[in-house]
Design an enzyme around this catalytic site. Structure first.
Site, PDB file in Angstrom:
ATOM      1  N   HIS A  88       0.788  -1.224   0.364  1.00 62.57           N
ATOM      2  CA  HIS A  88      -0.187   0.010  -0.020  1.00 62.57           C
ATOM      3  C   HIS A  88       0.926   1.200  -0.177  1.00 62.57           C
ATOM      4  CE1 HIS A  88      -2.587   3.109   1.932  1.00 62.57           C
ATOM      5  NE2 HIS A  88      -3.520   2.534   1.093  1.00 62.57           N
ATOM      6  N   GLU A 115       0.562  -0.766  -4.686  1.00 59.25           N
ATOM      7  CA  GLU A 115      -0.524   0.103  -4.807  1.00 59.25           C
ATOM      8  C   GLU A 115       0.091   1.461  -4.825  1.00 59.25           C
ATOM      9  OE1 GLU A 115      -3.912   2.499  -3.304  1.00 59.25           O
ATOM     10  OE2 GLU A 115      -2.109   2.411  -2.216  1.00 59.25           O
ATOM     11  N   HIS A 130      -0.265  10.778  -2.389  1.00 57.96           N
ATOM     12  CA  HIS A 130      -1.702  10.244  -1.992  1.00 57.96           C
ATOM     13  C   HIS A 130      -2.594  11.392  -1.972  1.00 57.96           C
ATOM     14  CE1 HIS A 130      -4.439   9.794   1.353  1.00 57.96           C
ATOM     15  NE2 HIS A 130      -4.799   8.545   0.816  1.00 57.96           N
TER      16      HIS A 130
HETATM   17  O1  G3P Z   1      -6.228   1.044  -2.206  1.00 54.46           O
HETATM   18  C1  G3P Z   1      -7.239   1.508  -1.157  1.00 54.46           C
HETATM   19  C2  G3P Z   1      -6.859   2.542  -0.324  1.00 54.46           C
HETATM   20  O2  G3P Z   1      -5.357   2.926  -0.744  1.00 54.46           O
HETATM   21  C3  G3P Z   1      -7.656   3.644  -0.099  1.00 54.46           C
HETATM   22  O3  G3P Z   1      -7.271   4.500   0.587  1.00 54.46           O
HETATM   23  O4  G3P Z   1      -6.816   6.657   1.169  1.00 54.46           O
HETATM   24  O5  G3P Z   1      -5.051   5.049   1.345  1.00 54.46           O
HETATM   25  O6  G3P Z   1      -5.949   5.660  -0.728  1.00 54.46           O
HETATM   26  P1  G3P Z   1      -6.172   5.448   0.483  1.00 54.46           P
HETATM   27 CA    CA Z   2      -4.776   4.467  -2.429  1.00 56.01          CA
END
Ligand code: G3P
Ligand code: CA
Length: 327
Positions: A88, A115, A130
């Site tokens: 992530h 991600e 982000h």
């Molecule tokens: O991939 C899902 C997750 O990343 C969504 O939340 O705020 O971390 O982009 P955020």
């Molecule tokens: Ca995300």
């Protein structure tokens, strides 16, 4: 179960920034009048949402518990299927999120997917970050949409995390595609700023075509408008719909606001991805029966990851891919 453990859960930021921003926008726009009555009403609505959200967290906590024991290994193979592990924002527990350093560490980890989040600059370049503003993860400030790429490239995107990362820059999507080169799958989340970015979906697809990356990239978004832009052009790239959670037994879910109806309208997406608090056995069964896969975001605790695997999710996003030990 410790109360402090639950309180820590409550402190965790569980809403995506844009969902929170949308909610705050709703609260702030309810009524800008300064009368006592409107202020009271505004506060009442805000408190009701907070109460509802805390209640949902509490119920989920009581069902899932909160681990406090020694670290355990995670199992990614269960009932003859492999659950995908997604880094992530890259390996964001050990390097500044969404930087090339975090992506390199994710490439060196057991993660199957990486991600990342993307936004668009003033001069229509796609960058990996982000937030919609530069403030939290660089030494700059202001909206990404109001800055040209050259200006953003002068910023330090690593010191906020640890001084040793002071030379990290904000990467472009193109730089990330060149680094990853299909060695792992790339899960690209298309964000928005104050407004939707013009042409963002088309620009993203064009880059995937340029780097022959359509077979190792997946596009996801909380925003139906962005998914529609992708689907309108019938692009041959997999898409995932992101939601925060769905109420059990009712056709009500939350992405960036409350939505009513089933997931049928997302038939062109291959997965409905959900916050891990809401990735219950019931939810997993429902999306599987509707023909979707589901990735849960975001779990770092090995016990929680193993619970999600047992519940049947197809993928798990984690910040901790560089330190998790796979069985
Ligand atoms: O991939 C899902 C997750 O990343 C969504 O939340 O705020 O971390 O982009 P955020
Ligand atoms: Ca995300």
């Amino acid at each position: 179960m410790k109360l402090s453990c639950f309180l820590n859960l409550c402190k965790t930021r569980i809403l995506p920034d844009q969902a929170s921003a949308r909610l705050n926008g709703v609260f702030l726009n309810v009524n800008r009048s300064n009368t006592l009555k409107s202020l009271f009403l505004k506060q009442l609505i805000k408190n009701s949402f907070t109460f509802l959200w805390s209640g949902l967290l509490l119920v989920n906590f009581l069902f899932t518990g909160c681990s406090s024991g020694t670290p355990e290994k995670i199992k990614l193979i269960s009932q003859n299927r492999k659950v995908m592990l997604a880094a992530h924002r890259g390996a964001s527990e050990v390097a500044p999120e969404n930087t090339l350093a975090a992506i390199q560490k994710a490439l060196d980890s057991p993660a199957d997917y990486i991600e990342i989040d993307i936004h668009q600059t003033l001069d229509s370049q796609l960058i990996v970050m982000h937030d919609a503003t530069l403030d939290r993860t660089t030494n700059g400030e202001g909206e990404i949409a109001a800055r040209a790429l050259a200006q953003i490239k002068t910023l330090d995107a690593g010191s906020w995390f640890k001084p040793e990362f002071k030379y990290e820059k904000v990467p472009t999507l193109e730089e990330v595609l060149k680094l990853v080169k299909g060695r792992k799958k790339l899960l690209i989340e298309l964000k928005k700023g104050h407004d939707f970015y013009p042409g963002m979906a088309d620009e993203t697809i064009a880059l995937l075509q340029k780097y022959n990356a359509r077979n190792w990239c997946v596009l996801q978004s909380f925003h139906d408008e962005i998914l529609q832009q992708i689907w309108q052009n019938e692009y041959n790239v997999p898409t995932h719909k992101l939601i925060v959670g769905k109420l059990p037994m009712l056709p009500v879910y939350f992405d960036v606001s409350f939505q009513f109806g089933t997931f049928d309208k997302y038939y062109r997406a291959s997965a409905i991805n959900v916050h891990h608090y809401f990735a219950t056995r019931g939810f997993v069964k429902l999306v599987h029966n509707a023909g979707f896969k589901t990735f849960a975001w975001t779990a770092d605790d090995p016990a929680e990851i193993n619970r999600l695997v047992d519940r049947g999710v197809d993928g798990i996003m984690s910040n901790a891919v560089a330190t998790l030990v796979v069985q």
